[in-house]
Design an enzyme around this catalytic site. Sequence first.
Site, mmCIF file in Angstrom:
data_model
loop_
_atom_site.group_PDB
_atom_site.id
_atom_site.type_symbol
_atom_site.label_atom_id
_atom_site.label_comp_id
_atom_site.label_asym_id
_atom_site.label_seq_id
_atom_site.Cartn_x
_atom_site.Cartn_y
_atom_site.Cartn_z
ATOM 1 N N ASP A 1 78.919 92.592 3.013
ATOM 2 C CA ASP A 1 79.876 93.662 3.335
ATOM 3 C C ASP A 1 80.922 93.142 4.319
ATOM 4 O O ASP A 1 82.116 93.447 4.212
ATOM 5 C CB ASP A 1 79.153 94.868 3.960
ATOM 6 C CG ASP A 1 78.194 95.543 2.997
ATOM 7 O OD1 ASP A 1 78.366 95.388 1.774
ATOM 8 O OD2 ASP A 1 77.268 96.228 3.474
ATOM 9 N N LYS B 1 83.064 94.770 -3.770
ATOM 10 C CA LYS B 1 81.864 94.179 -3.160
ATOM 11 C C LYS B 1 80.660 94.685 -3.961
ATOM 12 O O LYS B 1 80.397 95.883 -3.992
ATOM 13 C CB LYS B 1 81.767 94.550 -1.685
ATOM 14 C CG LYS B 1 80.654 93.799 -0.969
ATOM 15 C CD LYS B 1 79.325 94.470 -1.147
ATOM 16 C CE LYS B 1 78.142 93.638 -0.753
ATOM 17 N NZ LYS B 1 76.952 94.480 -0.523
ATOM 18 N N LYS C 1 77.616 98.564 6.039
ATOM 19 C CA LYS C 1 78.555 98.930 4.974
ATOM 20 C C LYS C 1 79.590 99.943 5.472
ATOM 21 O O LYS C 1 80.786 99.749 5.298
ATOM 22 C CB LYS C 1 77.774 99.497 3.780
ATOM 23 C CG LYS C 1 78.589 99.483 2.478
ATOM 24 C CD LYS C 1 77.802 100.059 1.302
ATOM 25 C CE LYS C 1 76.489 99.377 1.087
ATOM 26 N NZ LYS C 1 76.638 97.929 0.829
ATOM 27 N N GLY D 1 70.561 90.153 -1.177
ATOM 28 C CA GLY D 1 69.457 90.187 -0.216
ATOM 29 C C GLY D 1 68.086 90.290 -0.868
ATOM 30 O O GLY D 1 67.137 89.629 -0.449
ATOM 31 N N GLY E 1 73.459 93.378 -4.093
ATOM 32 C CA GLY E 1 72.510 92.519 -4.792
ATOM 33 C C GLY E 1 71.369 93.247 -5.476
ATOM 34 O O GLY E 1 70.641 92.643 -6.264
HETATM 35 N N1 LIG Z 1 72.835 107.971 4.305
HETATM 36 C C1 LIG Z 1 72.621 107.084 3.347
HETATM 37 N N2 LIG Z 1 73.108 107.290 2.098
HETATM 38 C C2 LIG Z 1 72.870 106.415 1.101
HETATM 39 N N3 LIG Z 1 72.171 105.267 1.243
HETATM 40 C C3 LIG Z 1 71.668 104.969 2.470
HETATM 41 C C4 LIG Z 1 71.884 105.863 3.572
HETATM 42 N N4 LIG Z 1 71.281 105.330 4.662
HETATM 43 C C5 LIG Z 1 70.730 104.197 4.273
HETATM 44 N N5 LIG Z 1 70.939 103.948 2.959
HETATM 45 C C6 LIG Z 1 70.411 102.786 2.262
HETATM 46 O O1 LIG Z 1 71.428 101.808 2.093
HETATM 47 C C7 LIG Z 1 71.132 101.082 0.893
HETATM 48 C C8 LIG Z 1 72.338 100.282 0.451
HETATM 49 O O2 LIG Z 1 72.484 99.122 1.272
HETATM 50 P P1 LIG Z 1 71.903 97.702 0.826
HETATM 51 O O3 LIG Z 1 72.252 96.724 1.882
HETATM 52 O O4 LIG Z 1 70.475 97.832 0.426
HETATM 53 O O5 LIG Z 1 72.679 97.428 -0.536
HETATM 54 P P2 LIG Z 1 73.964 96.537 -0.837
HETATM 55 O O6 LIG Z 1 74.710 96.276 0.421
HETATM 56 O O7 LIG Z 1 74.677 97.248 -1.924
HETATM 57 O O8 LIG Z 1 73.349 95.193 -1.382
HETATM 58 P P3 LIG Z 1 73.351 93.718 -0.632
HETATM 59 O O9 LIG Z 1 72.875 93.961 0.753
HETATM 60 O O10 LIG Z 1 72.453 92.903 -1.488
HETATM 61 O O11 LIG Z 1 74.763 93.235 -0.695
HETATM 62 C C9 LIG Z 1 70.684 102.172 -0.049
HETATM 63 O O12 LIG Z 1 69.934 101.673 -1.124
HETATM 64 C C10 LIG Z 1 69.883 103.098 0.858
HETATM 65 O O13 LIG Z 1 68.516 102.750 0.855
HETATM 66 MG MG LIG Z 2 73.763 95.291 2.133
#
Ligand SMILES: Nc1ncnc2c1ncn2[C@@H]1O[C@H](COP(=O)(O)OP(=O)(O)OP(=O)(O)O)[C@@H](O)[C@H]1O
Ligand SMILES: [Mg+2]
Length: 271
Positions: A181, A24, A236, A60, A27
């Site tokens: 996710d 996965k 996630k 996103g 974005g």
């Molecule tokens: N405890 C934590 N440890 C690490 N990151 C965290 C934590 N809590 C919140 N986050 C946030 O979660 C973000 C990752 O989730 P995000 O939904 O932004 O990314 P993604 O799922 O990889 O991308 P997309 O949503 O586009 O698929 C990190 O960039 C961070 O800001």
């Molecule tokens: Mg995300």
Amino acid sequence: METIQINDAADATEQDKRYIIVLKVGGNELDDEAFLVGLANAVQSIRNDGAFPVIVHGGGKAIADLQKQLGLEAKFLDGLRITDEASMDVAEMVLSGLMNKRIVRTLVNAQIRAAGISGVDDGTIYVEQMWHPLGDLGRVGEIKDVDTHLVRTLIEADIVPVVSPISFGSLDALSYNVNADHAATALAAALGAIKLVFVSNVPGIMVAGRVIRAVTATQAESWIEEEIIYGGMIPKVRSALEAVRNGVAQAVITNLAGVQEDSGTGIIGGA
Ligand SMILES: Nc1ncnc2c1ncn2[C@@H]1O[C@H](COP(=O)(O)OP(=O)(O)OP(=O)(O)O)[C@@H](O)[C@H]1O
Ligand SMILES: [Mg+2]
């Protein structure tokens, strides 16, 4: 996320189960050329190890950027983004178009056969509108069923499937936005994947400035309660736990460097 009815996993041969790894891809870094090249290398390494990768991607950030450029106002309910019809059109254009083809082009350019689809294609991911106790979130889907036929057909043809999470509304035949996710988790479970890797922009779940090596459901929920885990990390970690509950042997939250080094936060099921 509700437990999904997965019928296809039982039909998967033992060999399929051994070999599929779902990546996965978040974005946040899809506009970074170095990230895309690293992703192609990671896909190639999985292939070289004899496993078969399936990519599910998010986007996103790019959706929010284009909505802003078009002057569409972002509306929220209880911290969750509302997807009205205009926003849904943008989400579908960005995810199933721009983001999906950007990944496919990178792989094809690296001599990896790849084809992009979305959850809409061949009715791969069936959804119904997500219900929220405080009101209408618009075109946000909750996954009800996964049909792996098209993805398996691509795998059998040695073509890496690149899947956008835009999905098929089973009650109204409209497109729905689904958290990537959730889509990756449902697909990994339905395919009987051995591993689901969440490739994000952080090296894993961070607590007090350090990457946690492994997490249980109980620990994750208490960190969510304490707001140590917030925002995009909430769906996630819950998805990763759900994947393990649904038979995916290994789920990991990491970044691209972590995929190469085999590091990140591992998910421990059953506790
Ligand atoms: N405890 C934590 N440890 C690490 N990151 C965290 C934590 N809590 C919140 N986050 C946030 O979660 C973000 C990752 O989730 P995000 O939904 O932004 O990314 P993604 O799922 O990889 O991308 P997309 O949503 O586009 O698929 C990190 O960039 C961070 O800001
Ligand atoms: Mg995300």
